[in-house]
Design a protein around this motif. Sequence first.
Motif, PDB file in Angstrom:
ATOM      1  N   PRO A   1       0.839  -1.263  -0.025  1.00  9.40           N
ATOM      2  CA  PRO A   1      -0.085   0.019  -0.197  1.00  9.40           C
ATOM      3  C   PRO A   1       0.957   1.068  -0.077  1.00  9.40           C
ATOM      4  O   PRO A   1       0.569   2.178  -0.738  1.00  9.40           O
ATOM      5  CB  PRO A   1      -0.717  -0.205   1.404  1.00  9.40           C
ATOM      6  CG  PRO A   1      -0.948  -1.523   1.611  1.00  9.40           C
ATOM      7  CD  PRO A   1       0.479  -2.236   1.120  1.00  9.40           C
ATOM      8  N   ARG A   2       2.005   1.364   0.803  1.00  5.25           N
ATOM      9  CA  ARG A   2       2.871   2.539   0.571  1.00  5.25           C
ATOM     10  C   ARG A   2       3.338   2.653  -0.502  1.00  5.25           C
ATOM     11  O   ARG A   2       3.303   3.909  -1.049  1.00  5.25           O
ATOM     12  CB  ARG A   2       3.869   2.215   1.823  1.00  5.25           C
ATOM     13  CG  ARG A   2       3.367   2.508   3.191  1.00  5.25           C
ATOM     14  CD  ARG A   2       4.498   2.323   4.402  1.00  5.25           C
ATOM     15  NE  ARG A   2       3.928   2.517   5.577  1.00  5.25           N
ATOM     16  CZ  ARG A   2       4.536   2.427   6.810  1.00  5.25           C
ATOM     17  NH1 ARG A   2       5.738   1.546   6.644  1.00  5.25           N
ATOM     18  NH2 ARG A   2       3.765   2.312   7.791  1.00  5.25           N
ATOM     19  N   VAL A   3       3.873   1.631  -1.247  1.00  6.78           N
ATOM     20  CA  VAL A   3       4.509   1.924  -2.479  1.00  6.78           C
ATOM     21  C   VAL A   3       3.345   2.357  -3.635  1.00  6.78           C
ATOM     22  O   VAL A   3       3.532   3.446  -4.493  1.00  6.78           O
ATOM     23  CB  VAL A   3       5.178   0.634  -2.927  1.00  6.78           C
ATOM     24  CG1 VAL A   3       5.413   0.712  -4.511  1.00  6.78           C
ATOM     25  CG2 VAL A   3       6.398   0.275  -2.254  1.00  6.78           C
ATOM     26  N   ALA A   4       2.289   1.653  -3.586  1.00  8.46           N
ATOM     27  CA  ALA A   4       0.958   2.098  -4.340  1.00  8.46           C
ATOM     28  C   ALA A   4       0.653   3.600  -4.198  1.00  8.46           C
ATOM     29  O   ALA A   4       0.321   4.196  -5.097  1.00  8.46           O
ATOM     30  CB  ALA A   4      -0.050   1.242  -3.988  1.00  8.46           C
ATOM     31  N   VAL A   5       0.411   3.889  -2.861  1.00  9.40           N
ATOM     32  CA  VAL A   5       0.144   5.425  -2.611  1.00  9.40           C
ATOM     33  C   VAL A   5       1.041   6.366  -3.070  1.00  9.40           C
ATOM     34  O   VAL A   5       0.832   7.323  -3.802  1.00  9.40           O
ATOM     35  CB  VAL A   5      -0.310   5.703  -1.306  1.00  9.40           C
ATOM     36  CG1 VAL A   5      -0.533   7.127  -0.828  1.00  9.40           C
ATOM     37  CG2 VAL A   5      -1.592   4.776  -0.764  1.00  9.40           C
ATOM     38  N   LEU A   6       2.345   6.219  -2.688  1.00 11.87           N
ATOM     39  CA  LEU A   6       3.620   6.840  -3.295  1.00 11.87           C
ATOM     40  C   LEU A   6       3.471   6.860  -4.864  1.00 11.87           C
ATOM     41  O   LEU A   6       3.643   8.147  -5.264  1.00 11.87           O
ATOM     42  CB  LEU A   6       4.868   6.213  -2.672  1.00 11.87           C
ATOM     43  CG  LEU A   6       5.825   7.362  -2.529  1.00 11.87           C
ATOM     44  CD1 LEU A   6       5.493   8.280  -1.835  1.00 11.87           C
ATOM     45  CD2 LEU A   6       7.080   6.678  -1.975  1.00 11.87           C
ATOM     46  N   SER A   7       3.292   6.085  -5.359  1.00  7.73           N
ATOM     47  CA  SER A   7       3.401   6.279  -7.091  1.00  7.73           C
ATOM     48  C   SER A   7       1.970   6.777  -7.499  1.00  7.73           C
ATOM     49  O   SER A   7       2.202   7.545  -8.439  1.00  7.73           O
ATOM     50  CB  SER A   7       3.681   4.770  -7.790  1.00  7.73           C
ATOM     51  OG  SER A   7       2.509   4.176  -7.930  1.00  7.73           O
ATOM     52  N   ALA A   8       1.179   6.630  -6.756  1.00  9.28           N
ATOM     53  CA  ALA A   8      -0.357   7.267  -7.352  1.00  9.28           C
ATOM     54  C   ALA A   8      -0.211   8.831  -7.111  1.00  9.28           C
ATOM     55  O   ALA A   8      -0.305   9.394  -8.170  1.00  9.28           O
ATOM     56  CB  ALA A   8      -1.487   6.816  -6.278  1.00  9.28           C
ATOM     57  N   VAL A   9       0.461   9.282  -5.918  1.00  8.39           N
ATOM     58  CA  VAL A   9       0.471  10.848  -5.894  1.00  8.39           C
ATOM     59  C   VAL A   9       1.673  11.292  -6.665  1.00  8.39           C
ATOM     60  O   VAL A   9       1.359  12.448  -7.104  1.00  8.39           O
ATOM     61  CB  VAL A   9       0.885  11.020  -4.482  1.00  8.39           C
ATOM     62  CG1 VAL A   9       1.144  12.305  -3.970  1.00  8.39           C
ATOM     63  CG2 VAL A   9      -0.169  10.640  -3.596  1.00  8.39           C
TER      64      VAL A   9
END
Length: 139
Positions: A12-20
């Motif tokens: 989730p952290r990697v996904a949120v970071l790349s989404a932003v």
Amino acid sequence: MLRGVALRVTRPRVAVLSAVHNHPHADTDSIIGVVRNDLGEVSHQAVYDVLRALTTAGLLRRIQPLGSVARYEARVRDNHHHIVCRSCGVIADVDCAVGTAPCLTASVDHGFVIDEAEVIYWGLCPDCSTPQPVPEYML
Ligand SMILES: [Zn+2]
Ligand SMILES: [Zn+2]
């Protein structure tokens, strides 16, 4: 990037970071949408928690112009400013007016160690400031 700030690397952290990263100035709901496309079912709460952790760690910056929900961006630590359209709410980045972050040099610092200056320019974006043609049904 996550390892650099001693946060555990989780999906989730990697996904949120790349989404932003890919959607600068996105609000929480759009970030949740992008992350769900990526990972499948993820709770609102999980995304909120990750956004908070990444913001606290300095990997994300949270801005909240008056009248807007909180928005996040991955462009951090350069103290850039924002310009916001009063009409449609679109947001764009604005570099410091002169040189590198001179806005952090306040004319009077009152003894504070200053690390951020929040400058928001308000106006109308090109789409909103261009007069729209009158729709035919109104003629
Ligand atoms: Zn606009
Ligand atoms: Zn920005």
